[in-house]
Design a protein around this motif. Structure first.
Motif, PDB file in Angstrom:
ATOM      1  N   ASN A 143       0.816   4.124  -0.989  1.00 40.30           N
ATOM      2  CA  ASN A 143       0.249   5.441  -0.699  1.00 40.30           C
ATOM      3  C   ASN A 143       0.265   5.805   0.774  1.00 40.30           C
ATOM      4  O   ASN A 143       0.115   6.962   1.114  1.00 40.30           O
ATOM      5  CB  ASN A 143      -1.193   5.528  -1.183  1.00 40.30           C
ATOM      6  CG  ASN A 143      -1.268   5.468  -2.686  1.00 40.30           C
ATOM      7  OD1 ASN A 143      -1.659   6.423  -3.318  1.00 40.30           O
ATOM      8  ND2 ASN A 143      -0.855   4.366  -3.258  1.00 40.30           N
ATOM      9  N   LEU A 159      -5.094   7.368  -2.092  1.00 41.05           N
ATOM     10  CA  LEU A 159      -4.516   8.073  -3.240  1.00 41.05           C
ATOM     11  C   LEU A 159      -4.879   9.560  -3.140  1.00 41.05           C
ATOM     12  O   LEU A 159      -6.005   9.962  -3.416  1.00 41.05           O
ATOM     13  CB  LEU A 159      -5.057   7.438  -4.539  1.00 41.05           C
ATOM     14  CG  LEU A 159      -4.801   8.156  -5.860  1.00 41.05           C
ATOM     15  CD1 LEU A 159      -3.357   8.564  -6.001  1.00 41.05           C
ATOM     16  CD2 LEU A 159      -5.189   7.263  -7.017  1.00 41.05           C
ATOM     17  N   SER A 202      -1.100   0.780  -5.180  1.00 38.42           N
ATOM     18  CA  SER A 202      -1.774   1.929  -4.599  1.00 38.42           C
ATOM     19  C   SER A 202      -3.151   1.525  -4.124  1.00 38.42           C
ATOM     20  O   SER A 202      -3.857   0.790  -4.805  1.00 38.42           O
ATOM     21  CB  SER A 202      -1.962   2.997  -5.671  1.00 38.42           C
ATOM     22  OG  SER A 202      -0.717   3.490  -6.072  1.00 38.42           O
ATOM     23  N   ASN A 205       0.868  -1.175   0.000  1.00 38.45           N
ATOM     24  CA  ASN A 205       0.000   0.000   0.000  1.00 38.45           C
ATOM     25  C   ASN A 205       0.906   1.226   0.000  1.00 38.45           C
ATOM     26  O   ASN A 205       1.013   1.941   1.000  1.00 38.45           O
ATOM     27  CB  ASN A 205      -0.864  -0.063   1.266  1.00 38.45           C
ATOM     28  CG  ASN A 205      -1.819   1.090   1.356  1.00 38.45           C
ATOM     29  OD1 ASN A 205      -2.020   1.828   0.392  1.00 38.45           O
ATOM     30  ND2 ASN A 205      -2.393   1.271   2.525  1.00 38.45           N
TER      31      ASN A 205
END
Ligand code: SAH
Ligand code: SF4
Ligand code: F3S
Length: 467
Positions: free
Chosen positions: A233, A270, A265, A231
């Protein structure tokens, strides 16, 4: 879940591992050659590069296949049932090979081993496995190998720790393109997913360590880096220095490596800030992997994804507005428990609407210990199989339509190798992430070459060279 702190592996510990490496190197009993078999995602691919680096530094040669190696290590995945079954089937098959090579050492590591109860099962049920360790013990391979050489019994070590180990030797698969892990683990607990259980809590590497690694790679002539994390982000959480993924990307962009990619992502994280960095960056490629999983709000809620269809589509719109023509790819699960035909049709409609360059589609696979595995209403296999067929057919058609935007366009290709169909052609990925094939030779491998797209053939772009 109890608060857990990341364990930064100390320099002393790493020095100790280097001493073990030397002891193994000097041990006449040690295997002469190794072979690493990798399953699963890019994280595992990069872990395998570290395994190979340590084995090389222990004095072993890489064998071309498992039949010719004295040490075979399986780096496993357990994200879906078939991944796990394939790994176990292959390990079992090696038992036969051992009859021809009694010195063969069989090792298993990776996500499958990190599952609860697995270490015991190996000792009781899979007695032919000599060495096993979990994802948090990767850097301890030299010590475990040393122990194995001293003992006839299986050596098994699985710890439930969230380690970060810097400076582990790496033997990279490619010279031109390199993986850089920026964060480990995952805290999202999507209800179907086992990754948070086998990769531990989310933890980020220090920004200075990542930037240093990138600078060294640039020095060594690497043309592309791929940043890795479950992940990406949410990079930066828990670090002493206040930072985030957008800022990390911006600093990496300034180093001047020609191509920067990243995955994965999460749509909920985001940020607009990240989209602005993409808009102004010079080296971040115009491609984005944004797993949607489902197009239905109720299913997304039960998956614990923490975004809805509207939010997802808004992110797509913003990305396309900031980076026109951006290559979008996704992951989709069909047959999540309770998924109705209508809910599935919402996923179909979303795929039709977005228009992905490619989509990885999966039939939901229950994983022991996850929330979704306990849900009633598991979708029958034949229903799920029918849905995935329809989804693949739709995506195939949409992909063809999306590919049309490349016709006549100039692209830059990082050449990966000779084309599979002809030895007078080479292929690689364009900046948008799509495979492109054009006339060339072995000499082009690892170079970035400008081309113009002339034709679309079976979802591959064909091109002519411009320089
Ligand atoms: N961290 C990434 C990907 C993790 S696993 C992300 O959040 O997107 C890669 C893909 O495998 C997921 O995106 C999902 O589509 C699929 N997957 C994970 N668990 C699954 C399961 N139990 N059954 C089917 N597919 C699954
Ligand atoms: Fe799994 Fe969700 Fe984490 Fe991705 S974000 S690894 S799908 S729990
Ligand atoms: Fe598989 Fe582990 Fe990756 S379960 S998908 S190898 S993080």
């Amino acid at each position: 879940m109890a608060e857990r702190k990341p364990v930064i592996v100390s320099e002393e510990e790493l020095r100790l591992q280097r001493e073990y490496m030397q002891m193994v190197r000097e041990n006449p009993e040690r295997p002469a050659s190794y072979h690493v078999v990798t399953y699963g995602c890019q994280m595992n691919a990069h872990d395998s590069e570290k395994l190979a680096g340590m084995l090389r530094d222990m004095g072993m040669e890489e064998a071309p296949d498992r039949e010719h190696a004295d040490f075979v290590i399986f780096n496993t995945c357990c994200v879906r049932d078939n991944a796990e079954r394939r790994a176990l089937g292959n390990v079992t098959w090696l038992k036969e090979i051992r009859k021809q090579n009694p010195k063969l050492i069989i090792a298993v590591c990776g996500c499958m081993i990190q599952q609860p109860g697995m270490a015991d099962r190996i000792l009781r049920q899979y007695k032919f496995i000599d060495l096993a360790f979990g994802t948090s013990n990767l850097h301890k391979l030299p010590e475990l190998m040393h122990k194995k050489l001293q003992s006839d019994r299986a050596v098994v070590q699985v710890e439930d720790e969230d380690t970060i180990a810097e400076d582990v030797p790496v033997k990279r698969l490619r010279k031109d393109s390199a993986y850089i892990t920026i964060m480990y683990g995952c805290d999202n607990f999507c209800s179907y997913c086992i990754v948070p259980y086998v990769r531990g809590r989310e933890r980020s590497r220090e920004k200075s360590a990542i930037l240093n690694e990138a600078r060294q790679l640039k020095e060594s002539g690497v043309k592309e880096i791929m940043l890795l994390g479950q992940n990406v982000n949410s990079y930066g959480k828990g670090l002493a220095e206040e930072t985030n993924f957008a800022r990390l990307l911006q600093e990496l962009d300034e180093i001047g490596i020609p191509r920067i990619r990243f995955m994965t992502s999460h749509p909920k994280d985001l940020s607009d800030e990240l989209i602005e960095v993409l808009r102004h960056s010079r080296h971040i490629l115009p491609q984005f992997h944004l797993p949607v999983q489902s197009g239905n709000d109720e299913i997304l809620r039960r998956m614990n994804r923490r975004y809805d269809r509207a939010r997802y589509l808004d992110r797509v719109r913003k990305l396309r507005e900031a980076v026109p023509g951006i290559g979008l790819t996704t992951d989709i699960i069909v047959g999540f428990p309770g998924e109705t035909e209508e809910q599935f049709l919402d996923t179909m409609a979303l795929v039709d609407e977005v228009g992905y360059d490619s989509a990885f589609t999966f039939i939901y696979s229950p994983r022991t210990g996850t929330v979704a595995a306990g849900l009633a209403d598991q979708v029958p296999e034949d229903v799920a199989a029918d849905r995935i067929q329809r989804l693949i057919a739709l995506q195939d058609r949409r992909q063809k339509e999306e590919m049309a935007r490349f016709l006549g366009m100039e692209e830059e290709v990082l050449v990966e190798g000779l084309s599979r169909r002809s030895d007078k052609a080479v292929s690689g990925k364009g900046r948008h992430g799509v495979s492109i094939t054009f006339g060339g030779t072995e000499e082009d491998v690892g170079r970035i070459i400008r081309v113009r797209v002339t034709e679309i053939k079976n979802n591959t772009l064909m091109a002519e060279r411009l320089d």
